[in-house]
Scaffold this active site. Structure first.
Site, PDB file in Angstrom:
ATOM      1  N   THR A 278      29.845 107.606  26.254  1.00 16.98           N
ATOM      2  CA  THR A 278      31.183 107.058  26.023  1.00 16.98           C
ATOM      3  C   THR A 278      31.297 105.617  26.517  1.00 16.98           C
ATOM      4  O   THR A 278      30.602 105.228  27.466  1.00 16.98           O
ATOM      5  CB  THR A 278      32.218 107.940  26.746  1.00 16.98           C
ATOM      6  OG1 THR A 278      33.481 107.295  26.764  1.00 16.98           O
ATOM      7  CG2 THR A 278      31.821 108.193  28.206  1.00 16.98           C
ATOM      8  N   ASP A 279      32.231 104.877  25.929  1.00 19.93           N
ATOM      9  CA  ASP A 279      32.490 103.516  26.417  1.00 19.93           C
ATOM     10  C   ASP A 279      33.161 103.525  27.792  1.00 19.93           C
ATOM     11  O   ASP A 279      33.212 102.493  28.469  1.00 19.93           O
ATOM     12  CB  ASP A 279      33.353 102.734  25.419  1.00 19.93           C
ATOM     13  CG  ASP A 279      34.697 103.380  25.110  1.00 19.93           C
ATOM     14  OD1 ASP A 279      34.961 104.498  25.591  1.00 19.93           O
ATOM     15  OD2 ASP A 279      35.501 102.750  24.377  1.00 19.93           O
TER      16      ASP A 279
ATOM     17  N   TYR B 229      35.520 112.285  34.993  1.00 21.07           N
ATOM     18  CA  TYR B 229      34.833 112.437  33.698  1.00 21.07           C
ATOM     19  C   TYR B 229      33.908 111.255  33.433  1.00 21.07           C
ATOM     20  O   TYR B 229      32.704 111.420  33.170  1.00 21.07           O
ATOM     21  CB  TYR B 229      35.852 112.568  32.554  1.00 21.07           C
ATOM     22  CG  TYR B 229      35.250 112.289  31.189  1.00 21.07           C
ATOM     23  CD1 TYR B 229      34.300 113.141  30.638  1.00 21.07           C
ATOM     24  CD2 TYR B 229      35.601 111.143  30.459  1.00 21.07           C
ATOM     25  CE1 TYR B 229      33.722 112.878  29.400  1.00 21.07           C
ATOM     26  CE2 TYR B 229      35.032 110.874  29.227  1.00 21.07           C
ATOM     27  CZ  TYR B 229      34.095 111.734  28.690  1.00 21.07           C
ATOM     28  OH  TYR B 229      33.516 111.465  27.472  1.00 21.07           O
TER      29      TYR B 229
ATOM     30  N   LYS C 229      29.763 111.004  33.145  1.00 19.39           N
ATOM     31  CA  LYS C 229      29.034 110.504  31.982  1.00 19.39           C
ATOM     32  C   LYS C 229      28.143 109.315  32.384  1.00 19.39           C
ATOM     33  O   LYS C 229      27.013 109.194  31.912  1.00 19.39           O
ATOM     34  CB  LYS C 229      29.997 110.087  30.869  1.00 19.39           C
ATOM     35  CG  LYS C 229      30.758 111.221  30.210  1.00 19.39           C
ATOM     36  CD  LYS C 229      29.891 112.230  29.465  1.00 19.39           C
ATOM     37  CE  LYS C 229      29.239 111.675  28.226  1.00 19.39           C
ATOM     38  NZ  LYS C 229      28.551 112.736  27.428  1.00 19.39           N
TER      39      LYS C 229
HETATM   40  P1  NAD Z   1      34.629 118.521  23.027  1.00 21.15           P
HETATM   41  O1  NAD Z   1      35.225 118.824  24.343  1.00 21.15           O
HETATM   42  O2  NAD Z   1      35.474 118.644  21.798  1.00 21.15           O
HETATM   43  O3  NAD Z   1      33.349 119.447  22.794  1.00 21.15           O
HETATM   44  C1  NAD Z   1      32.419 119.712  23.817  1.00 21.15           C
HETATM   45  C2  NAD Z   1      31.558 120.900  23.395  1.00 21.15           C
HETATM   46  O4  NAD Z   1      30.585 121.130  24.440  1.00 21.15           O
HETATM   47  C3  NAD Z   1      32.344 122.205  23.231  1.00 21.15           C
HETATM   48  O5  NAD Z   1      31.945 122.855  22.055  1.00 21.15           O
HETATM   49  C4  NAD Z   1      31.957 123.017  24.459  1.00 21.15           C
HETATM   50  O6  NAD Z   1      31.993 124.422  24.239  1.00 21.15           O
HETATM   51  C5  NAD Z   1      30.541 122.519  24.718  1.00 21.15           C
HETATM   52  N1  NAD Z   1      30.110 122.702  26.113  1.00 21.15           N
HETATM   53  C6  NAD Z   1      30.809 122.378  27.241  1.00 21.15           C
HETATM   54  N2  NAD Z   1      30.098 122.717  28.339  1.00 21.15           N
HETATM   55  C7  NAD Z   1      28.918 123.245  27.895  1.00 21.15           C
HETATM   56  C8  NAD Z   1      27.763 123.753  28.538  1.00 21.15           C
HETATM   57  N3  NAD Z   1      27.666 123.809  29.880  1.00 21.15           N
HETATM   58  N4  NAD Z   1      26.739 124.201  27.768  1.00 21.15           N
HETATM   59  C9  NAD Z   1      26.827 124.162  26.413  1.00 21.15           C
HETATM   60  N5  NAD Z   1      27.897 123.704  25.755  1.00 21.15           N
HETATM   61  C10 NAD Z   1      28.937 123.236  26.477  1.00 21.15           C
HETATM   62  O7  NAD Z   1      34.023 117.055  23.157  1.00 21.15           O
HETATM   63  P2  NAD Z   1      33.876 115.908  22.048  1.00 21.15           P
HETATM   64  O8  NAD Z   1      35.114 115.096  22.041  1.00 21.15           O
HETATM   65  O9  NAD Z   1      33.361 116.497  20.797  1.00 21.15           O
HETATM   66  O10 NAD Z   1      32.741 115.005  22.737  1.00 21.15           O
HETATM   67  C11 NAD Z   1      31.360 115.274  22.484  1.00 21.15           C
HETATM   68  C12 NAD Z   1      30.512 114.271  23.229  1.00 21.15           C
HETATM   69  O11 NAD Z   1      30.837 112.952  22.800  1.00 21.15           O
HETATM   70  C13 NAD Z   1      30.733 114.280  24.750  1.00 21.15           C
HETATM   71  O12 NAD Z   1      29.482 114.104  25.374  1.00 21.15           O
HETATM   72  C14 NAD Z   1      31.650 113.084  24.999  1.00 21.15           C
HETATM   73  O13 NAD Z   1      31.437 112.560  26.279  1.00 21.15           O
HETATM   74  C15 NAD Z   1      31.176 112.141  23.912  1.00 21.15           C
HETATM   75  N6  NAD Z   1      32.176 111.167  23.433  1.00 21.15           N
HETATM   76  C16 NAD Z   1      33.411 111.598  22.993  1.00 21.15           C
HETATM   77  C17 NAD Z   1      34.316 110.664  22.482  1.00 21.15           C
HETATM   78  C18 NAD Z   1      35.669 111.099  21.949  1.00 21.15           C
HETATM   79  O14 NAD Z   1      36.479 110.242  21.602  1.00 21.15           O
HETATM   80  N7  NAD Z   1      35.978 112.379  21.853  1.00 21.15           N
HETATM   81  C19 NAD Z   1      33.959 109.310  22.415  1.00 21.15           C
HETATM   82  C20 NAD Z   1      32.697 108.912  22.895  1.00 21.15           C
HETATM   83  C21 NAD Z   1      31.812 109.856  23.376  1.00 21.15           C
HETATM   84  O1  DAU Z   2      36.733 106.223  24.946  1.00 18.49           O
HETATM   85  C1  DAU Z   2      36.043 107.397  24.667  1.00 18.49           C
HETATM   86  C2  DAU Z   2      36.744 108.573  25.315  1.00 18.49           C
HETATM   87  O2  DAU Z   2      37.932 108.794  24.561  1.00 18.49           O
HETATM   88  C3  DAU Z   2      35.887 109.831  25.359  1.00 18.49           C
HETATM   89  O3  DAU Z   2      34.796 109.609  26.206  1.00 18.49           O
HETATM   90  C4  DAU Z   2      36.693 111.027  25.875  1.00 18.49           C
HETATM   91  O4  DAU Z   2      35.908 112.213  25.803  1.00 18.49           O
HETATM   92  C5  DAU Z   2      37.923 111.178  24.998  1.00 18.49           C
HETATM   93  O5  DAU Z   2      38.733 112.239  25.483  1.00 18.49           O
HETATM   94  C6  DAU Z   2      38.721 109.876  24.988  1.00 18.49           C
HETATM   95  O6  DAU Z   2      39.265 109.594  26.311  1.00 18.49           O
HETATM   96  P1  DAU Z   2      40.780 109.094  26.511  1.00 18.49           P
HETATM   97  O7  DAU Z   2      41.182 109.459  27.884  1.00 18.49           O
HETATM   98  O8  DAU Z   2      40.921 107.696  26.055  1.00 18.49           O
HETATM   99  O9  DAU Z   2      41.491 110.043  25.401  1.00 18.49           O
HETATM  100  P2  DAU Z   2      42.862 110.885  25.412  1.00 18.49           P
HETATM  101  O10 DAU Z   2      43.006 111.436  24.033  1.00 18.49           O
HETATM  102  O11 DAU Z   2      42.948 111.826  26.548  1.00 18.49           O
HETATM  103  O12 DAU Z   2      43.968 109.756  25.638  1.00 18.49           O
HETATM  104  C7  DAU Z   2      44.044 108.615  24.814  1.00 18.49           C
HETATM  105  C8  DAU Z   2      45.107 107.695  25.405  1.00 18.49           C
HETATM  106  O13 DAU Z   2      46.394 108.309  25.219  1.00 18.49           O
HETATM  107  C9  DAU Z   2      44.964 107.463  26.876  1.00 18.49           C
HETATM  108  O14 DAU Z   2      45.337 106.118  27.160  1.00 18.49           O
HETATM  109  C10 DAU Z   2      45.967 108.422  27.523  1.00 18.49           C
HETATM  110  C11 DAU Z   2      47.066 108.501  26.478  1.00 18.49           C
HETATM  111  N1  DAU Z   2      47.778 109.797  26.356  1.00 18.49           N
HETATM  112  C12 DAU Z   2      47.053 110.940  26.284  1.00 18.49           C
HETATM  113  C13 DAU Z   2      47.683 112.154  26.107  1.00 18.49           C
HETATM  114  C14 DAU Z   2      46.895 113.454  26.042  1.00 18.49           C
HETATM  115  C15 DAU Z   2      49.171 109.806  26.231  1.00 18.49           C
HETATM  116  O15 DAU Z   2      49.835 108.756  26.281  1.00 18.49           O
HETATM  117  N2  DAU Z   2      49.797 111.007  26.041  1.00 18.49           N
HETATM  118  C16 DAU Z   2      49.115 112.190  25.977  1.00 18.49           C
HETATM  119  O16 DAU Z   2      49.745 113.238  25.780  1.00 18.49           O
END
Ligand code: NAD
Ligand code: DAU
Length: 334
Positions: free
Chosen positions: A122-123, A150, A154
């Site tokens: 992640t960034d 978190y 990472k």
């Molecule tokens: P998510 O929470 O939707 O999915 C995570 C998955 O990992 C789930 O299916 C969960 O069951 C599985 N998991 C958790 N613990 C586990 C374990 N111990 N063993 C096996 N499986 C396990 O997350 P996401 O948003 O899909 O993110 C996926 C990856 O991408 C993460 O590594 C996250 O850090 C990275 N990432 C996410 C974002 C974003 O915006 N969501 C951005 C950049 C990077």
């Molecule tokens: O930048 C990459 C990351 O983006 C990933 O590594 C994480 O896994 C992913 O969850 C996400 O992190 P953020 O904390 O940025 O995402 P989130 O959706 O939780 O929140 C986005 C922004 O919105 C953040 O500034 C917090 C705000 N927020 C979030 C929630 C849930 C609100 O204002 N209201 C809300 O209800």
């Protein structure tokens, strides 16, 4: 690469990545390893399960299981993680365990069996940027300054991968991507939370002033970038993935309200997240210039409309979890 092991394949990005590979690379077989935590949903890929896609329910911290699966694959794409900042502020331990110990378990096995490894990160490892007075963006040489449990977990996992590349010759690449949006995202996250709040008769919730900026990218563009890194990336390199999608949370919420035909002020301001990162912005020139990747989903409003439509059309997918998630937020005044 004929066989891929995808960890966390039943989560948001993992599901979309598996669908992307299934559709675009018909000779590739995929094994998913997923613990099916609250964030994993085994129905996500039920239509694909069969000869080409297999789901193993298991933990990335389970050494013998990980060794067996890694030894049988050509490459590991590692998505599995605890991924939600707010949860990490309430209970950091699952983040330390899965994100650090789990990554360690996987890279030990990948080193032992000389397997290609891609680490999805992640960034947020770079901390945040100022809200105003600077056009700075994160680059692959930005210093690591994580803010939350978190992002610290990472950052730790990235460091482990880097050390294993250097000391044990792990054949790995790393990518650090900005905020993803699209179908199958858990409703605890910002965009799906607000959409499903409106659909379930609740008011959207904005943390603090709403001026914090996130750099949005469609999840399919992230999947394509990971495929390019896996197949064309240079071992040992880190690639930043982003699509020039900077927007304040307030602006994103106002767009959701407009698209869902709600009044512009129909939301609540709630308690801010402790340590809330101000701004993320990605300089993706390395992956664009060296691998030729470019985002296809450049119209955020149209991507957001499609995402809203997906949650409207898939109410069975999220409704069961909605009360529980909102009760957890309410306990925290969010
Ligand atoms: P998510 O929470 O939707 O999915 C995570 C998955 O990992 C789930 O299916 C969960 O069951 C599985 N998991 C958790 N613990 C586990 C374990 N111990 N063993 C096996 N499986 C396990 O997350 P996401 O948003 O899909 O993110 C996926 C990856 O991408 C993460 O590594 C996250 O850090 C990275 N990432 C996410 C974002 C974003 O915006 N969501 C951005 C950049 C990077
Ligand atoms: O930048 C990459 C990351 O983006 C990933 O590594 C994480 O896994 C992913 O969850 C996400 O992190 P953020 O904390 O940025 O995402 P989130 O959706 O939780 O929140 C986005 C922004 O919105 C953040 O500034 C917090 C705000 N927020 C979030 C929630 C849930 C609100 O204002 N209201 C809300 O209800």
């Amino acid at each position: 690469m004929k066989n891929l092991l995808v960890t966390g394949g039943a989560g948001f990005i993992g599901t979309n990545f598996v669908r992307y590979v299934y559709k675009n690379h018909s000779k590739v077989q995929i094994t998913l390893l997923d613990k099916l935590t609250y964030a994993g949903n085994q129905t996500n890929l039920v239509d694909l399960l069969g000869e080409r896609v297999q789901l193993i329910s298991g933990d990335i911290c389970d050494g013998p299981l990980v060794e067996k699966l890694v030894s049988q694959t050509d490459a590991v794409i590692h998505f599995a993680a605890e991924s939600h900042n707010d949860n990490s502020l309430i209970d950091p331990w699952p983040f330390i365990r899965t994100n650090i110990v789990g990554t360690y378990t996987l890279i030990q096995a990948a080193s032992k069996y000389h397997k290609r490894f891609h680490h999805v990160s992640t960034d947020e490892v770079y901390g945040d940027l100022p809200l105003s007075g600077s056009n700075e963006k994160f680059t692959p040489t930005s210093p690591y300054q994580p803010s939350s449990p978190y992002s610290a977990s990472k950052a730790s996992s990235d460091m482990l991968v880097r050390a294993w590349i250097r000391s044990f010759g792990l054949q790995a690449t790393i990518s650090n991507c900005s905020n993803n949006y699209g179908p199958y995202q858990h409703i605890e996250k910002f965009i799906p939370r607000q959409i499903t709040n409106i659909l379930s008769g609740r008011r959207p919730k904005l943390y603090g002033s709403g001026s914090n900026i996130r750099d949005w990218i469609h999840v399919n563009d992230h999947s394509a970038a990971i495929w390019d890194i896996l197949t064309k990336g240079k071992i040992g390199e880190t690639y930043l993935i982003g699509a020039n999608g900077e927007m304040s949370n307030k602006a994103v919420l106002e767009m959701i309200l407009k698209l869902m035909k709600q009044p512009q002020n129909a939301y609540d301001i709630v308690k801010d997240r402790p340590g809330h990162d101000l701004r993320y912005a990605i300089d993706a020139s390395k992956i664009r210039d060296e691998l030729g990747w470019q985002p296809l989903y450049t119209d955020f409003q149209s991507g957001l409309q499609k995402t809203i439509n997906w949650y409207v059309d898939h109410q069975d997918w999220w409704q069961m979890d909605k009360n529980k998630i909102e009760m957890t937020y309410a306990r925290n005044n969010q």
